[in-house]
Design an enzyme around this catalytic site. Sequence first.
Site, PDB file in Angstrom:
ATOM      1  N   TRP A   1      34.368  47.355  34.958  1.00  0.00           N
ATOM      2  CA  TRP A   1      35.107  47.480  36.449  1.00  0.00           C
ATOM      3  C   TRP A   1      34.238  46.568  37.120  1.00  0.00           C
ATOM      4  O   TRP A   1      34.480  46.504  38.654  1.00  0.00           O
ATOM      5  CB  TRP A   1      35.562  48.540  37.070  1.00  0.00           C
ATOM      6  CG  TRP A   1      36.070  49.388  35.959  1.00  0.00           C
ATOM      7  CD1 TRP A   1      37.107  49.298  35.027  1.00  0.00           C
ATOM      8  CD2 TRP A   1      35.536  51.059  35.633  1.00  0.00           C
ATOM      9  NE1 TRP A   1      37.287  50.439  34.257  1.00  0.00           N
ATOM     10  CE2 TRP A   1      36.283  51.501  34.464  1.00  0.00           C
ATOM     11  CE3 TRP A   1      34.535  51.692  36.001  1.00  0.00           C
ATOM     12  CZ2 TRP A   1      35.874  52.549  34.043  1.00  0.00           C
ATOM     13  CZ3 TRP A   1      34.051  52.703  35.557  1.00  0.00           C
ATOM     14  CH2 TRP A   1      34.987  53.407  34.427  1.00  0.00           C
ATOM     15  N   GLY A   2      33.278  45.822  36.878  1.00  0.00           N
ATOM     16  CA  GLY A   2      32.497  44.888  37.862  1.00  0.00           C
ATOM     17  C   GLY A   2      31.337  45.608  38.244  1.00  0.00           C
ATOM     18  O   GLY A   2      30.607  45.400  39.104  1.00  0.00           O
TER      19      GLY A   2
ATOM     20  N   ASP B   1      41.225  48.709  38.133  1.00  0.00           N
ATOM     21  CA  ASP B   1      42.275  48.488  37.523  1.00  0.00           C
ATOM     22  C   ASP B   1      43.647  47.790  38.365  1.00  0.00           C
ATOM     23  O   ASP B   1      43.747  48.159  39.580  1.00  0.00           O
ATOM     24  CB  ASP B   1      43.090  49.746  37.109  1.00  0.00           C
ATOM     25  CG  ASP B   1      42.065  50.604  35.840  1.00  0.00           C
ATOM     26  OD1 ASP B   1      41.130  49.857  35.549  1.00  0.00           O
ATOM     27  OD2 ASP B   1      42.641  51.366  35.370  1.00  0.00           O
TER      28      ASP B   1
ATOM     29  N   ASP C   1      35.342  50.904  27.344  1.00  0.00           N
ATOM     30  CA  ASP C   1      35.599  51.226  28.667  1.00  0.00           C
ATOM     31  C   ASP C   1      34.204  51.815  29.302  1.00  0.00           C
ATOM     32  O   ASP C   1      33.235  52.039  28.505  1.00  0.00           O
ATOM     33  CB  ASP C   1      36.578  52.199  28.831  1.00  0.00           C
ATOM     34  CG  ASP C   1      37.617  51.937  30.085  1.00  0.00           C
ATOM     35  OD1 ASP C   1      37.055  51.436  31.028  1.00  0.00           O
ATOM     36  OD2 ASP C   1      38.830  52.194  30.193  1.00  0.00           O
TER      37      ASP C   1
END
Length: 389
Positions: free
Chosen positions: A165-166, A187, A130
């Site tokens: 997350w791009g 998300d 993450d």
Amino acid sequence: MSNLPLAKTPPMGWNSWNTFGWNINEELIRGIADKFVELGLKDAGYEYVVIDDCWSEKERDENGRLVPDRNKFPNGIKPVADYVHSKGLKFGIYSCAGTHTCAGYPGSFEHEFVDAQTFAEWGVDYLKYDYCYRPIHAPGENLYKRMGMALRNCGRDIVFSACNWGNDDVWRWIRESGAQLYRSTGDIQDNWQSIKNIVVSQIDRECYGGTYCWNDMDMLTVGMHGKGDNTEVLGGEGKLAGCSDIQYKTHFALWAMMNSPLMIGCDIRKASSEALKILSNKEIIEINQDIEGRGPYCIKQWNNPDHVFSLIKPLSGGDYAIGMFNLSDSASEMSLQFFDIGLPTASGYGLSFHECHSGEDEGVFTERRAVRLEPHDCYVYRCKLVKVK
Ligand code: GLA
């Protein structure tokens, strides 16, 4: 270590986050592994059982090693991984490129190599990585390269699932980091709006994903029906409203057609038969797992281009997958001109249409295929070129 490249096709499995959030433990993971086999999900191709955030203690031990939560995983992680392996499945875990995970547990920043080693010793086969609590001056690109290098040299095959997350134009640099998949959006939430937003944001990005490095559009919400238990962590009431079966069917078809990894996010122990039917659709999974790994291109409907469109994915061996989607809130006619997919009428060829949900052969069409789609519904066809004159 095998020396074979990992993730030739999009990884398939289950992840604890969408439904369970912080509420995970050994018994749950064992139960999920059992159900993978009992429900035929293993036979359908699902392989990785992945524990997301919240599995560790809040502090590392005196040697700087991560420590499994003593209540949730009283026997540690290795026996859980061993159990998953005993079912013929693979086991995944989660960490973070920052100092802490998104839920505030220790992250792998400046511990990349020791953590990769620990994961290898525990028998981990997949690491989701993450992006929370990244030191502001540490470039994300470099942090993913660090963990990529650590994993590639830890002595075990571990799929590297990047999750930023791009951000930071990740598609420009992630393949070189060694990651086998990368999250491209924020998300997912268990509602139709969220699914639609993700899809619309990734149309025309198909060229950035492919064999050995897939565009991960996030875990599936199919079958959750608003039952997610991570509201506390996500902090939003009403976000987990759930979807209808038609919406879940379309969600799954889109993820499959767009070559996203297929990571189940519902509690499969309690999933409805309709949800399991969607998740186990062999013909749709075959399209996702096609060995050539080509992404689809999009032909938009002239009068509602953002929400009514076809996705066309060339498959190995000459077949084409054609998905026709209506994301809008009203029923829509749609027409796919074969001219737009490279099939001129003068060629003397038409296309045979086999629908992958109904299992029906719908015949051979020339020039175009026109259908009517209910709101949020789709058709997914496997098509073959057929000589007609
Ligand atoms: C981020 C990720 C999610 C999940 C949570 C865990 O939000 O994008 O998929 O892993 O962290 O805290």
